[in-house]
Design an enzyme around this catalytic site. Sequence first.
Site, PDB file in Angstrom:
ATOM      1  N   ASP A 226      46.957  41.244  40.264  1.00  0.00           N
ATOM      2  CA  ASP A 226      46.173  40.083  39.851  1.00  0.00           C
ATOM      3  C   ASP A 226      44.750  40.556  40.129  1.00  0.00           C
ATOM      4  O   ASP A 226      44.327  40.584  41.287  1.00  0.00           O
ATOM      5  CB  ASP A 226      46.507  38.862  40.702  1.00  0.00           C
ATOM      6  N   HIS A 227      44.033  40.957  39.104  1.00  0.00           N
ATOM      7  CA  HIS A 227      42.794  41.698  39.371  1.00  0.00           C
ATOM      8  C   HIS A 227      41.748  40.859  40.113  1.00  0.00           C
ATOM      9  O   HIS A 227      40.845  41.387  40.727  1.00  0.00           O
ATOM     10  CB  HIS A 227      42.232  42.340  38.100  1.00  0.00           C
TER      11      HIS A 227
ATOM     12  N   HIS B 166      45.598  33.775  38.518  1.00  0.00           N
ATOM     13  CA  HIS B 166      44.308  33.797  39.214  1.00  0.00           C
ATOM     14  C   HIS B 166      44.003  32.489  39.965  1.00  0.00           C
ATOM     15  O   HIS B 166      43.641  32.497  41.132  1.00  0.00           O
ATOM     16  CB  HIS B 166      43.170  34.077  38.232  1.00  0.00           C
TER      17      HIS B 166
HETATM   18  C1  BG6 Z   1      42.541  38.088  32.335  1.00  0.00           C
HETATM   19  C2  BG6 Z   1      42.836  37.177  31.177  1.00  0.00           C
HETATM   20  O1  BG6 Z   1      43.588  38.042  33.268  1.00  0.00           O
HETATM   21  O2  BG6 Z   1      41.335  37.702  32.961  1.00  0.00           O
HETATM   22  C3  BG6 Z   1      41.667  37.148  30.199  1.00  0.00           C
HETATM   23  O3  BG6 Z   1      43.997  37.630  30.501  1.00  0.00           O
HETATM   24  C4  BG6 Z   1      40.384  36.845  30.903  1.00  0.00           C
HETATM   25  O4  BG6 Z   1      41.907  36.201  29.161  1.00  0.00           O
HETATM   26  C5  BG6 Z   1      40.194  37.759  32.113  1.00  0.00           C
HETATM   27  O5  BG6 Z   1      39.318  37.026  29.981  1.00  0.00           O
HETATM   28  C6  BG6 Z   1      38.989  37.367  32.908  1.00  0.00           C
HETATM   29  O6  BG6 Z   1      38.746  38.340  33.887  1.00  0.00           O
HETATM   30  P1  BG6 Z   1      37.279  38.665  34.410  1.00  0.00           P
HETATM   31  O7  BG6 Z   1      37.475  39.661  35.498  1.00  0.00           O
HETATM   32  O8  BG6 Z   1      36.512  39.181  33.229  1.00  0.00           O
HETATM   33  O9  BG6 Z   1      36.731  37.367  34.881  1.00  0.00           O
END
Ligand code: BG6
Length: 505
Positions: free
Chosen positions: A178-179, A241
């Site tokens: 989950d980045h 998230h």
């Molecule tokens: C991803 C989603 O997990 O997170 C995307 O699939 C979204 O739709 C993205 O744009 C947002 O990540 P960040 O790090 O750019 O806020």
Amino acid sequence: MTEEKHCLFTIFGATGDLAKRKLYPSLFRLYKKGKLDKHFAIMGTARRSWTNEFYREVIVESISGLIDNEEQAKRFATHFYYQSHDANDTNHYVVLKSLGNQLKKKYDTDGNQLFYLAMAPQFFGNIVHHLKSQHILTNEGFEHLVIEKPFGSDLKSATTLNKEITQSFAEENIFRIDHYLGKEMIQNISAVRFGNLVFEALWNNQWIDNIQITFAENIGVENRGEYYETSGALRDMVQNHILQVLSLLAMETPDNFTENEIRKEKIKALQAIHKYTEKEARENFIAGQYTAGYFEGEHFSGYREEKGVADNSLVETFVAGKFLINNKRWQGVPFYIRTGKRLTEKGTRINIVFKNIPKNLFVTQDQKTVQSNILTIYIQPTEGFSLSVNGKEFGPGFNLEPIKLQYRHDSDVLENSPEAYEKLIMDALNGERANFSHWDEVARSWELIDMIRQAWDNHHHKEIPSYMAYTMGPHAAFELLEKQGAHWIWKPDEWYVQRGKLNRY
Ligand code: BG6
């Protein structure tokens, strides 16, 4: 001294967007820091038939903004090998194994392996099955599986997928990405909470009125229309998230700051989230979809005009909702969440809204009540936190005005601050799982998401509430809070409306 990691990486989905945008640059950052040096090799696989030479050109291109000189980029790229691969064809795993064995010897990787699944999830089960049946897993060193989202599309499919992968990998060797958990300020939530008496002491329903979690994006669905049609904002952002952030905010103080203790508390917090009836879920969760709009004079298409999207699509590009937590600490405190595409601004932030002062002695400029104290945690694009407090307005009289104490900076100001993926890859190499999702968290999150999904789907709605591109969501999302006497604290749209850059909606 930096200790170099020994490892053979196998990346499934090596030609994809994620690999180019996130993985290769992150691996390169680790290389520049000496955490990857001589004893690592990367086998990239995907369906396309690329040569090693072409693959290495792609690698060099993907890191072009980060290099000190071309020589360094080329040296890094020599560690990359490409093997075209059909995930469903057993023979291809034989070829992969033989290349892997050569690379293990050549780079002296101590038998350590990291498998990275960065491709369509329907292949995950098959790939993992073959890793075991074709004896690519050998138990010589550590063998870690890193797996990208989506992890299933509901509880049922996630359970099936989990059964498949746990036949080859034990839970402690599975790293579900989950980045957001790699982002600096998400990790900072615990520091703010547990490192400050002034917050820790007030962190409960006696002093907090409500908590607001906003994950706003100004981009549309871009070229991911097809995926998004099967996902929508609820599955794309809330299941993973947002619920992860919510559990970090709501969990009890862990006995110590170790992976197992934190996880135990996060899971308990998720378990304590109130399960709504269908009727309650519909009342407390609002879907929305963007229509065309103008921002600073430029025209932006609606969701239904995007590539890969049906022209009568009912898929939500926005969700706002209220979670309640049934425990002693949080009884009665709404956790409001919202996320959406094509909102006014990109911004991820958390507002902790404290209760009003019980007895108001003062007047404010507008003769209203004293504003509540608000702690804001900024996740991105700026990082930091602010606390709004009340002070006396300069001059005669005794008017109060809100003042912001803040510590905020652009996320790229700190040159050494590692990018989320870099941090997560390093954690996966080190076997540290605190910043990955455990199966129990994933399962509970799906249970909650399925409840909302079903409530929406069983309602057979023929339309979905809409909002104009670059506004902050449908009316219902504002009403959700208003009917409880609250309002969204972050209103980025107002600034633009006042300056005539955005139409009032
Ligand atoms: C991803 C989603 O997990 O997170 C995307 O699939 C979204 O739709 C993205 O744009 C947002 O990540 P960040 O790090 O750019 O806020």
